[in-house]
Write a protein that holds these residues in place. Structure first.
Motif, PDB file in Angstrom:
ATOM      1  N   LEU A   1       8.750  58.671  -9.826  1.00  0.00           N
ATOM      2  CA  LEU A   1       8.222  59.853  -9.152  1.00  0.00           C
ATOM      3  C   LEU A   1       7.317  59.451  -7.996  1.00  0.00           C
ATOM      4  O   LEU A   1       7.413  60.010  -6.895  1.00  0.00           O
ATOM      5  CB  LEU A   1       7.469  60.736 -10.151  1.00  0.00           C
ATOM      6  N   CYS A   2       6.473  58.482  -8.209  1.00  0.00           N
ATOM      7  CA  CYS A   2       5.583  58.001  -7.155  1.00  0.00           C
ATOM      8  C   CYS A   2       6.382  57.471  -5.968  1.00  0.00           C
ATOM      9  O   CYS A   2       6.085  57.808  -4.818  1.00  0.00           O
ATOM     10  CB  CYS A   2       4.661  56.905  -7.707  1.00  0.00           C
ATOM     11  N   THR A   3       7.405  56.694  -6.248  1.00  0.00           N
ATOM     12  CA  THR A   3       8.239  56.123  -5.190  1.00  0.00           C
ATOM     13  C   THR A   3       8.899  57.218  -4.381  1.00  0.00           C
ATOM     14  O   THR A   3       8.909  57.176  -3.135  1.00  0.00           O
ATOM     15  CB  THR A   3       9.298  55.182  -5.803  1.00  0.00           C
ATOM     16  N   ARG A   4       9.444  58.228  -5.048  1.00  0.00           N
ATOM     17  CA  ARG A   4      10.106  59.333  -4.351  1.00  0.00           C
ATOM     18  C   ARG A   4       9.123  60.160  -3.539  1.00  0.00           C
ATOM     19  O   ARG A   4       9.407  60.555  -2.411  1.00  0.00           O
ATOM     20  CB  ARG A   4      10.842  60.227  -5.349  1.00  0.00           C
ATOM     21  N   MET A   5       7.966  60.437  -4.125  1.00  0.00           N
ATOM     22  CA  MET A   5       6.970  61.241  -3.411  1.00  0.00           C
ATOM     23  C   MET A   5       6.453  60.504  -2.182  1.00  0.00           C
ATOM     24  O   MET A   5       6.266  61.097  -1.144  1.00  0.00           O
ATOM     25  CB  MET A   5       5.820  61.626  -4.353  1.00  0.00           C
TER      26      MET A   5
ATOM     27  N   ALA B   1       8.068  58.324  -0.403  1.00  0.00           N
ATOM     28  CA  ALA B   1       9.145  58.326   0.602  1.00  0.00           C
ATOM     29  C   ALA B   1       9.255  59.672   1.298  1.00  0.00           C
ATOM     30  O   ALA B   1       9.369  59.736   2.521  1.00  0.00           O
ATOM     31  CB  ALA B   1      10.464  57.959  -0.062  1.00  0.00           C
ATOM     32  N   ILE B   2       9.199  60.743   0.540  1.00  0.00           N
ATOM     33  CA  ILE B   2       9.373  62.073   1.130  1.00  0.00           C
ATOM     34  C   ILE B   2       8.152  62.497   1.931  1.00  0.00           C
ATOM     35  O   ILE B   2       8.255  63.212   2.923  1.00  0.00           O
ATOM     36  CB  ILE B   2       9.754  63.123   0.056  1.00  0.00           C
ATOM     37  N   ALA B   3       6.966  62.008   1.514  1.00  0.00           N
ATOM     38  CA  ALA B   3       5.735  62.349   2.232  1.00  0.00           C
ATOM     39  C   ALA B   3       5.542  61.483   3.470  1.00  0.00           C
ATOM     40  O   ALA B   3       4.704  61.791   4.319  1.00  0.00           O
ATOM     41  CB  ALA B   3       4.524  62.209   1.308  1.00  0.00           C
ATOM     42  N   GLY B   4       6.306  60.411   3.556  1.00  0.00           N
ATOM     43  CA  GLY B   4       6.183  59.526   4.707  1.00  0.00           C
ATOM     44  C   GLY B   4       4.948  58.672   4.688  1.00  0.00           C
ATOM     45  O   GLY B   4       4.473  58.213   5.724  1.00  0.00           O
ATOM     46  N   ASP B   5       4.410  58.448   3.496  1.00  0.00           N
ATOM     47  CA  ASP B   5       3.193  57.602   3.368  1.00  0.00           C
ATOM     48  C   ASP B   5       3.512  56.135   3.429  1.00  0.00           C
ATOM     49  O   ASP B   5       4.544  55.670   3.106  1.00  0.00           O
ATOM     50  CB  ASP B   5       2.489  57.907   2.041  1.00  0.00           C
TER      51      ASP B   5
END
Length: 142
Positions: A132-136, A138-142
Motif C-alpha cells: 500500500l505504501c509503495t502504491r500510494m 507512486a500515485i502521489a508522486g512522492d
C-alpha cells in the motif's frame, strides 16, 4: 537480545487484528525477525518492578529490509496509518494525502489491492502495508 517491559515486547511481535498490533509492530517486523524468548515475573528482579518483563530477540533481516526502498517514507507512512487507530483505512489515507490525492485515487488503490472500504490499518499484514505504501507513494508522486 534485550530485556524490556512485556507490554512493549507484545507490541513488537503482535500480529494483525490484535490489540497490540501497531506501527511499532509493522516497523520492527518489516525489517527484523522478532520473538519473545522468555517472560519474567517481577519476582526475579531486585528491587521488584511493578511490571512483567520479557527477553526479546531482534535479528536484522537484510532481505526484509531491502524490500523497503525509502525507509524514512515508509516509517512516516506507517505512523500516519496508525495515527487514529480505529479509523477506516480510506479516511486515514485521505487524511495523510490531503491536498494531493482525492477519493477517486484512494478508492482506485484500495480496489486494486482488494481492500474493502471498511478496512482498518490494524487488519493489514506487514506485506500489505508495504504494498500500500509503495502504491500510494507512486500515485502521489512522492
Amino acid at each position: 537480545t534485550v530485556t524490556i517491559q512485556k507490554e512493549l515486547a507484545d507490541r513488537m511481535v503482535a500480529r494483525p487484528k490484535t490489540k497490540d498490533y501497531s506501527s511499532l509492530s509493522i516497523w520492527m517486523q518489516s525489517q527484523c525477525r522478532t520473538r519473545i524468548l522468555r517472560v519474567m515475573a517481577p519476582t526475579v528482579f531486585w528491587p521488584r518492578p511493578k511490571v512483567t518483563s520479557a527477553i526479546v530477540q531482534v535479528t536484522l533481516d537484510q532481505g526484509l529490509r531491502d524490500r523497503i526502498p525509502d525507509r524514512a517514507y515508509f516509517h512516516q507512512f506507517v505512523r500516519s496509518m496508525f495515527f487514529h487507530r480505529r479509523k477506516f483505512l480510506r479516511s486515514e489515507l485521505l487524511s495523510a494525502y490531503k491536498k494531493r490525492l482525492g477519493k477517486p485515487e484512494v478508492d482506485t488503490v484500495m480496489n486494486k489491492m482488494n481492500l474493502i472500504p471498511t478496512a482498518r490499518a490494524e487488519e493489514l499484514s506487514v506485506k500489505q502495508i508495504l504494498a500500500l505504501c509503495t502504491r500510494m507513494k507512486a500515485i502521489a508522486g512522492d
